[in-house]
Write a protein that holds these residues in place. Structure first.
Motif, PDB file in Angstrom:
ATOM      1  N   ASN A  36      39.920 -25.733 -59.197  1.00 44.29           N
ATOM      2  CA  ASN A  36      41.303 -25.736 -59.865  1.00 44.29           C
ATOM      3  C   ASN A  36      42.016 -24.396 -59.595  1.00 44.29           C
ATOM      4  O   ASN A  36      41.892 -23.491 -60.323  1.00 44.29           O
ATOM      5  CB  ASN A  36      41.072 -26.025 -61.308  1.00 44.29           C
ATOM      6  N   ASP A  37      42.788 -24.184 -58.534  1.00 47.45           N
ATOM      7  CA  ASP A  37      43.356 -23.022 -58.073  1.00 47.45           C
ATOM      8  C   ASP A  37      44.880 -22.718 -58.754  1.00 47.45           C
ATOM      9  O   ASP A  37      45.807 -23.122 -58.077  1.00 47.45           O
ATOM     10  CB  ASP A  37      43.322 -22.821 -56.571  1.00 47.45           C
ATOM     11  N   ALA A  38      44.888 -22.128 -59.914  1.00 50.63           N
ATOM     12  CA  ALA A  38      45.880 -22.258 -60.731  1.00 50.63           C
ATOM     13  C   ALA A  38      47.052 -21.071 -60.046  1.00 50.63           C
ATOM     14  O   ALA A  38      47.968 -21.005 -60.642  1.00 50.63           O
ATOM     15  CB  ALA A  38      45.526 -21.669 -62.094  1.00 50.63           C
ATOM     16  N   TRP A  39      46.520 -20.224 -59.183  1.00 50.72           N
ATOM     17  CA  TRP A  39      47.118 -19.160 -58.401  1.00 50.72           C
ATOM     18  C   TRP A  39      47.613 -19.605 -57.079  1.00 50.72           C
ATOM     19  O   TRP A  39      48.027 -18.483 -56.272  1.00 50.72           O
ATOM     20  CB  TRP A  39      46.566 -17.930 -58.537  1.00 50.72           C
ATOM     21  N   ALA A  40      47.895 -20.572 -56.756  1.00 50.44           N
ATOM     22  CA  ALA A  40      48.710 -21.054 -55.430  1.00 50.44           C
ATOM     23  C   ALA A  40      48.264 -20.524 -54.185  1.00 50.44           C
ATOM     24  O   ALA A  40      49.100 -19.888 -53.309  1.00 50.44           O
ATOM     25  CB  ALA A  40      50.261 -20.725 -55.635  1.00 50.44           C
ATOM     26  N   ALA A  41      46.730 -20.630 -54.056  1.00 51.32           N
ATOM     27  CA  ALA A  41      45.998 -20.111 -52.909  1.00 51.32           C
ATOM     28  C   ALA A  41      46.314 -18.534 -52.642  1.00 51.32           C
ATOM     29  O   ALA A  41      46.606 -18.264 -51.634  1.00 51.32           O
ATOM     30  CB  ALA A  41      46.686 -20.831 -51.579  1.00 51.32           C
ATOM     31  N   TYR A  99      40.521 -30.090 -54.627  1.00 43.12           N
ATOM     32  CA  TYR A  99      41.593 -28.864 -54.728  1.00 43.12           C
ATOM     33  C   TYR A  99      42.422 -28.982 -55.492  1.00 43.12           C
ATOM     34  O   TYR A  99      43.240 -30.217 -55.009  1.00 43.12           O
ATOM     35  CB  TYR A  99      41.604 -28.213 -53.223  1.00 43.12           C
ATOM     36  N   VAL A 100      43.112 -28.271 -56.538  1.00 37.71           N
ATOM     37  CA  VAL A 100      44.270 -28.469 -57.075  1.00 37.71           C
ATOM     38  C   VAL A 100      45.323 -27.464 -56.563  1.00 37.71           C
ATOM     39  O   VAL A 100      45.269 -26.180 -56.575  1.00 37.71           O
ATOM     40  CB  VAL A 100      44.236 -28.189 -58.726  1.00 37.71           C
ATOM     41  N   CYS A 101      46.366 -27.981 -56.135  1.00 34.91           N
ATOM     42  CA  CYS A 101      47.517 -27.390 -55.583  1.00 34.91           C
ATOM     43  C   CYS A 101      48.512 -26.938 -56.697  1.00 34.91           C
ATOM     44  O   CYS A 101      49.048 -27.803 -57.265  1.00 34.91           O
ATOM     45  CB  CYS A 101      48.229 -28.235 -54.467  1.00 34.91           C
ATOM     46  N   THR A 102      48.900 -25.614 -56.948  1.00 31.74           N
ATOM     47  CA  THR A 102      49.996 -25.211 -57.765  1.00 31.74           C
ATOM     48  C   THR A 102      50.888 -24.442 -57.502  1.00 31.74           C
ATOM     49  O   THR A 102      51.145 -24.075 -56.219  1.00 31.74           O
ATOM     50  CB  THR A 102      48.791 -24.218 -58.815  1.00 31.74           C
ATOM     51  N   HIS A 103      51.776 -24.282 -58.300  1.00 30.29           N
ATOM     52  CA  HIS A 103      52.973 -23.410 -57.926  1.00 30.29           C
ATOM     53  C   HIS A 103      53.134 -22.366 -59.068  1.00 30.29           C
ATOM     54  O   HIS A 103      52.999 -22.644 -60.347  1.00 30.29           O
ATOM     55  CB  HIS A 103      54.392 -24.155 -58.183  1.00 30.29           C
ATOM     56  N   THR A 117      62.763 -29.217 -57.399  1.00 31.63           N
ATOM     57  CA  THR A 117      62.594 -29.170 -56.044  1.00 31.63           C
ATOM     58  C   THR A 117      61.700 -28.081 -55.577  1.00 31.63           C
ATOM     59  O   THR A 117      61.062 -28.234 -54.666  1.00 31.63           O
ATOM     60  CB  THR A 117      63.993 -29.039 -55.468  1.00 31.63           C
ATOM     61  N   ALA A 118      61.755 -26.774 -56.254  1.00 27.83           N
ATOM     62  CA  ALA A 118      61.040 -25.725 -55.887  1.00 27.83           C
ATOM     63  C   ALA A 118      59.354 -26.048 -56.011  1.00 27.83           C
ATOM     64  O   ALA A 118      58.704 -25.719 -55.209  1.00 27.83           O
ATOM     65  CB  ALA A 118      61.418 -24.526 -56.725  1.00 27.83           C
ATOM     66  N   VAL A 119      58.955 -26.554 -57.125  1.00 27.37           N
ATOM     67  CA  VAL A 119      57.699 -26.891 -57.570  1.00 27.37           C
ATOM     68  C   VAL A 119      57.152 -27.843 -56.336  1.00 27.37           C
ATOM     69  O   VAL A 119      56.103 -27.722 -56.047  1.00 27.37           O
ATOM     70  CB  VAL A 119      57.434 -27.230 -58.859  1.00 27.37           C
ATOM     71  N   ARG A 120      58.018 -29.027 -56.526  1.00 28.86           N
ATOM     72  CA  ARG A 120      57.620 -30.156 -55.767  1.00 28.86           C
ATOM     73  C   ARG A 120      57.418 -29.568 -54.252  1.00 28.86           C
ATOM     74  O   ARG A 120      56.381 -30.108 -53.308  1.00 28.86           O
ATOM     75  CB  ARG A 120      58.652 -31.258 -55.677  1.00 28.86           C
ATOM     76  N   THR A 121      58.265 -28.917 -53.484  1.00 26.59           N
ATOM     77  CA  THR A 121      58.022 -28.587 -52.199  1.00 26.59           C
ATOM     78  C   THR A 121      56.812 -27.711 -51.868  1.00 26.59           C
ATOM     79  O   THR A 121      56.337 -27.643 -50.714  1.00 26.59           O
ATOM     80  CB  THR A 121      59.281 -27.753 -51.919  1.00 26.59           C
ATOM     81  N   GLU A 122      56.606 -26.597 -52.942  1.00 26.72           N
ATOM     82  CA  GLU A 122      55.369 -25.730 -52.599  1.00 26.72           C
ATOM     83  C   GLU A 122      54.127 -26.563 -52.971  1.00 26.72           C
ATOM     84  O   GLU A 122      53.324 -26.196 -52.005  1.00 26.72           O
ATOM     85  CB  GLU A 122      55.678 -24.733 -53.695  1.00 26.72           C
ATOM     86  N   VAL A 123      54.051 -27.564 -53.706  1.00 29.06           N
ATOM     87  CA  VAL A 123      52.755 -28.012 -53.932  1.00 29.06           C
ATOM     88  C   VAL A 123      52.388 -28.968 -52.825  1.00 29.06           C
ATOM     89  O   VAL A 123      51.284 -29.191 -52.442  1.00 29.06           O
ATOM     90  CB  VAL A 123      52.483 -28.585 -55.265  1.00 29.06           C
ATOM     91  N   LEU A 124      53.397 -29.702 -52.553  1.00 28.19           N
ATOM     92  CA  LEU A 124      53.308 -30.500 -51.370  1.00 28.19           C
ATOM     93  C   LEU A 124      52.956 -29.745 -49.915  1.00 28.19           C
ATOM     94  O   LEU A 124      52.108 -30.319 -49.106  1.00 28.19           O
ATOM     95  CB  LEU A 124      54.573 -31.422 -50.968  1.00 28.19           C
ATOM     96  N   ALA A 125      53.636 -28.850 -50.037  1.00 22.81           N
ATOM     97  CA  ALA A 125      53.122 -28.075 -48.551  1.00 22.81           C
ATOM     98  C   ALA A 125      51.575 -27.435 -48.692  1.00 22.81           C
ATOM     99  O   ALA A 125      50.840 -27.498 -47.877  1.00 22.81           O
ATOM    100  CB  ALA A 125      53.823 -26.872 -48.318  1.00 22.81           C
ATOM    101  N   LEU A 126      51.364 -27.176 -50.039  1.00 20.53           N
ATOM    102  CA  LEU A 126      50.077 -26.787 -50.188  1.00 20.53           C
ATOM    103  C   LEU A 126      48.855 -27.697 -49.954  1.00 20.53           C
ATOM    104  O   LEU A 126      47.798 -27.793 -49.261  1.00 20.53           O
ATOM    105  CB  LEU A 126      49.728 -26.134 -51.618  1.00 20.53           C
ATOM    106  N   ALA A 163      44.859 -30.397 -44.053  1.00 16.72           N
ATOM    107  CA  ALA A 163      44.738 -29.876 -42.606  1.00 16.72           C
ATOM    108  C   ALA A 163      43.583 -29.001 -42.249  1.00 16.72           C
ATOM    109  O   ALA A 163      42.835 -29.087 -41.425  1.00 16.72           O
ATOM    110  CB  ALA A 163      45.899 -29.257 -42.117  1.00 16.72           C
ATOM    111  N   ALA A 164      43.067 -28.122 -43.560  1.00 13.75           N
ATOM    112  CA  ALA A 164      41.925 -27.238 -43.488  1.00 13.75           C
ATOM    113  C   ALA A 164      40.684 -28.270 -43.668  1.00 13.75           C
ATOM    114  O   ALA A 164      39.759 -27.662 -43.474  1.00 13.75           O
ATOM    115  CB  ALA A 164      42.121 -26.419 -44.678  1.00 13.75           C
ATOM    116  N   GLY A 165      40.829 -29.326 -44.082  1.00  7.33           N
ATOM    117  CA  GLY A 165      39.608 -30.079 -44.015  1.00  7.33           C
ATOM    118  C   GLY A 165      39.368 -30.778 -45.534  1.00  7.33           C
ATOM    119  O   GLY A 165      38.025 -31.233 -45.607  1.00  7.33           O
ATOM    120  N   VAL A 166      40.189 -30.524 -46.526  1.00  5.15           N
ATOM    121  CA  VAL A 166      39.765 -30.762 -47.812  1.00  5.15           C
ATOM    122  C   VAL A 166      39.922 -32.385 -47.898  1.00  5.15           C
ATOM    123  O   VAL A 166      41.060 -32.859 -47.327  1.00  5.15           O
ATOM    124  CB  VAL A 166      40.689 -30.247 -48.913  1.00  5.15           C
ATOM    125  N   PRO A 167      39.004 -33.115 -48.243  1.00  7.07           N
ATOM    126  CA  PRO A 167      39.130 -34.807 -48.530  1.00  7.07           C
ATOM    127  C   PRO A 167      40.391 -34.953 -48.909  1.00  7.07           C
ATOM    128  O   PRO A 167      40.827 -34.464 -50.116  1.00  7.07           O
ATOM    129  CB  PRO A 167      37.920 -35.258 -48.957  1.00  7.07           C
TER     130      PRO A 167
END
Length: 284
Positions: free
Chosen positions: A113-118, A134-138, A158-167, A173-177
């Motif tokens: 649970n990565d609360a700090w957006a990678a 893996y939890v994707c956050t903004h 839009t800001a939150v949705r765009t960032e979490v979707l990109a993450l 792409a990195a291999g997380v199921p």
């Protein structure tokens, strides 16, 4: 959802119980810092119907430094104990550090649970290596444990949705199921108005196809909305929980497990995904 090969299906949204091994948690002020107290909290959460636990070793607020080694020392023994005691329990780790992620996954953790957006992008690689979730956050640019601030959002949804979707796409792409990737519909770097706006647009997150996690429990926005203190935020939290569950959120991070579970069961019954526990022949 699938976490390290554990497929999870429920007729309601999942409850993620919060257990912090920190002396300075905003909510419990260190009530579960001692290892025995943390174990008791885990057992109570399981008894009350938690589907997963979220273990944290460092508070999000600014404060005394906690090294990666200290965070590992706080969390790994608890993971080992919980995995042995509750083999089927999903274990999430609230961390941004890849070293902590690796140590806890070796001990049996299922989700990062990565609360700090990678902030530490290698945590995504750890999740991929172990097949963990893996939890994707903004965060709006806020870095781990920095002083809170609110960026200027022309459109916070839009800001939150765009960032979490990109993450999410980056994690896949990195291999997380794919079945183990969740997107967070809230996150740091928001004021009360932002949180209320996000809650009013949960369907814009659930409609993406990614499972949505909501971290609403006893947050400041509840207190400010209702003008109540920390000990009086349960009603507001449950109201927000019910609305987000109605709109399809999949996981709710919670301090109070039993009332959260009941709220989610009621929302699921209204949504038609869960049958009542019993029905009477009487008409009221």
């Amino acid at each position: 959802m699938v976490f390290r090969g554990r497929r999870v299906t429920r007729d309601r949204a999942l409850v993620m119980a919060i257990v912090n091994r920190t002396p300075d948690s905003f909510y419990d002020h260190g009530a579960t810092f001692a290892e025995d107290a943390a174990r008791t909290a885990i057992s109570r959460a399981v008894d009350e119907g938690a589907d997963m636990i979220d273990l944290g070793g460092v508070t999000a607020s600014p404060g005394a430094e906690v090294t990666a080694d200290e965070e590992i020392a706080r969390i790994v023994p608890l993971v080992e104990w919980a995995r042995a005691r509750y083999p089927d329990l999903l274990i999430s780790i609230d961390t941004w550090r890849h070293e902590v992620g690796d140590a806890t996954c070796r001990a049996g953790a299922d989700i990062m649970n990565d609360a700090w957006a990678a902030a530490d992008p290698r945590l995504i690689d750890v999740a991929a290596a172990y097949g963990a979730g893996y939890v994707c956050t903004h965060t709006g640019g806020r870095t781990p444990r920095a002083e809170p601030y609110r960026p200027d959002y022309p459109d916070v949804v839009t800001a939150v949705r765009t960032e979490v979707l990109a993450l999410a796409e980056r994690a896949e792409a990195a291999g997380v199921p794919r079945g183990g990737i969740l997107i967070d519909g809230t996150g740091y770097g928001k004021d009360t108005a932002d949180h209320l706006t996000l809650l009013g647009h949960v369907k814009e997150f659930t409609g993406t196809g990614w499972p949505v996690l909501m971290a609403l429990s006893n947050k400041t926005f509840v207190g400010e909305t209702l003008d109540v203190g920390l000990d009086e935020r349960l009603t507001g939290t449950l109201a927000a929980t019910a609305i987000a569950a109605r709109d399809g959120a999949a996981v709710f991070r919670a301090h109070q497990v039993a009332p959260t579970r009941e709220t989610l069961e009621m929302a699921a019954a209204i949504n038609g995904t869960r049958q009542p526990a019993r029905t009477s022949a009487w008409i009221s």
